[in-house]
Design an enzyme around this catalytic site. Structure first.
Site, PDB file in Angstrom:
ATOM      1  N   GLU A  47       0.862  -1.181   0.000  1.00  0.00           N
ATOM      2  CA  GLU A  47       0.000   0.000   0.000  1.00  0.00           C
ATOM      3  C   GLU A  47       0.904   1.238   0.000  1.00  0.00           C
ATOM      4  O   GLU A  47       1.600   1.503   0.973  1.00  0.00           O
ATOM      5  CB  GLU A  47      -0.925  -0.051   1.227  1.00  0.00           C
ATOM      6  CG  GLU A  47      -1.814   1.160   1.379  1.00  0.00           C
ATOM      7  CD  GLU A  47      -2.504   1.563   0.089  1.00  0.00           C
ATOM      8  OE1 GLU A  47      -3.203   0.744  -0.533  1.00  0.00           O
ATOM      9  OE2 GLU A  47      -2.323   2.723  -0.335  1.00  0.00           O
ATOM     10  N   CYS A  78       4.052  -2.555  -8.381  1.00  0.00           N
ATOM     11  CA  CYS A  78       2.725  -2.106  -7.946  1.00  0.00           C
ATOM     12  C   CYS A  78       2.828  -0.879  -7.026  1.00  0.00           C
ATOM     13  O   CYS A  78       3.105   0.205  -7.508  1.00  0.00           O
ATOM     14  CB  CYS A  78       1.951  -3.256  -7.323  1.00  0.00           C
ATOM     15  SG  CYS A  78       0.177  -2.958  -7.320  1.00  0.00           S
ATOM     16  N   HIS A 177       2.757  -7.972 -10.331  1.00  0.00           N
ATOM     17  CA  HIS A 177       3.542  -8.568  -9.240  1.00  0.00           C
ATOM     18  C   HIS A 177       4.246  -9.844  -9.698  1.00  0.00           C
ATOM     19  O   HIS A 177       3.782 -10.946  -9.359  1.00  0.00           O
ATOM     20  CB  HIS A 177       2.614  -8.981  -8.097  1.00  0.00           C
ATOM     21  CG  HIS A 177       1.967  -7.875  -7.358  1.00  0.00           C
ATOM     22  ND1 HIS A 177       2.541  -7.258  -6.278  1.00  0.00           N
ATOM     23  CD2 HIS A 177       0.771  -7.278  -7.528  1.00  0.00           C
ATOM     24  CE1 HIS A 177       1.722  -6.341  -5.808  1.00  0.00           C
ATOM     25  NE2 HIS A 177       0.639  -6.321  -6.543  1.00  0.00           N
ATOM     26  N   GLU A 179       6.697 -11.163  -8.444  1.00  0.00           N
ATOM     27  CA  GLU A 179       7.163 -11.871  -7.237  1.00  0.00           C
ATOM     28  C   GLU A 179       6.127 -12.890  -6.754  1.00  0.00           C
ATOM     29  O   GLU A 179       6.457 -13.777  -5.971  1.00  0.00           O
ATOM     30  CB  GLU A 179       7.513 -10.869  -6.126  1.00  0.00           C
ATOM     31  CG  GLU A 179       6.355 -10.137  -5.456  1.00  0.00           C
ATOM     32  CD  GLU A 179       5.852  -8.916  -6.242  1.00  0.00           C
ATOM     33  OE1 GLU A 179       6.226  -8.755  -7.414  1.00  0.00           O
ATOM     34  OE2 GLU A 179       5.068  -8.138  -5.652  1.00  0.00           O
TER      35      GLU A 179
END
Ligand code: GLN
Length: 198
Positions: A47, A78, A177, A179
């Site tokens: 976030e 992100c 993402h 990952e």
């Protein structure tokens, strides 16, 4: 290659694992002295408003900006992409970014109702099949400056054509993402990019 993962909030462990699998020495960065000990940095998904706030509170905001200005390679996924944007659209009024990539990034761009979206993305400079890109309340890039290389766009669906992977100098960012999917090509690309820079 010592690569730090900014470990204030977000999917830190997944990035540590991905970097290790790509042959880097990966470690968490939570304080300025730890930043001094790495050659490159990953800003994870999570976030961006929280990462923004905590980076100021932990005394990392200015040191990271300075390292970026000095040429440190940074990869942001992100929320990390948002942290590298010179301009944030739909951000919180008090939200700050490390900046460095001359782009305007819109937070939660794929739509408020749509929590996540998956689709194919081809990333220029990375061989092999399109990425199975996972977007979670993801941003997209709405405008880029002349120095930004657009590396990837959404290939299909409602968001087709939206910019979701960019590079400017030693800074790399994806709205998705890698990952989380076990596809290590973006991390390998970044570790090689950081090696070439160092
Ligand atoms: N919506 C988040 C933000 O604004 C990003 C989501 C993510 O990193 N998966 O920071």
């Amino acid at each position: 290659m010592r690569v730090g993962v900014l470990a204030l909030q977000g999917d830190v462990r997944e990035h540590l694992r991905a970097l290790t699998e790509c042959g880097a020495t990966a470690r968490t960065v939570r304080r300025p002295t730890e930043l001094d000990e790495v050659d490159a940095l990953v800003v994870p998904g999570g976030e961006s408003t929280t990462i923004s706030k905590l980076s100021v509170e932990f005394g990392l905001f200015e040191p990271i900006r300075k390292r970026i200005a000095d040429g440190m390679p940074v990869y942001g996924s992100c929320a990390g992409m948002i942290m590298l944007a010179d301009e944030i659209l739909d951000g919180r009024p008090d939200q700050v970014s490390f900046a460095g990539i001359s782009m305007a990034v819109r937070r939660n761009a794929f739509g408020r109702q749509v929590d996540s979206f998956e689709g194919p993305v081809v990333v220029d400079g990375i061989d092999g099949p399109p990425f199975h890109a996972v977007f979670i309340r993801a941003p997209w890039v709405e405008r880029v400056g002349a120095d930004v290389e657009v590396l990837g766009r959404v290939a299909a669906g409602d968001a087709k054509g939206r910019i979701v992977a960019v590079r400017q100098g030693n800074l790399l960012a994806t709205a998705f993402h890698p990952e989380l999917t076990g596809d290590r090509r973006v991390h390998r690309f970044f570790v090689e990019m950081a090696g070439a820079a160092g």
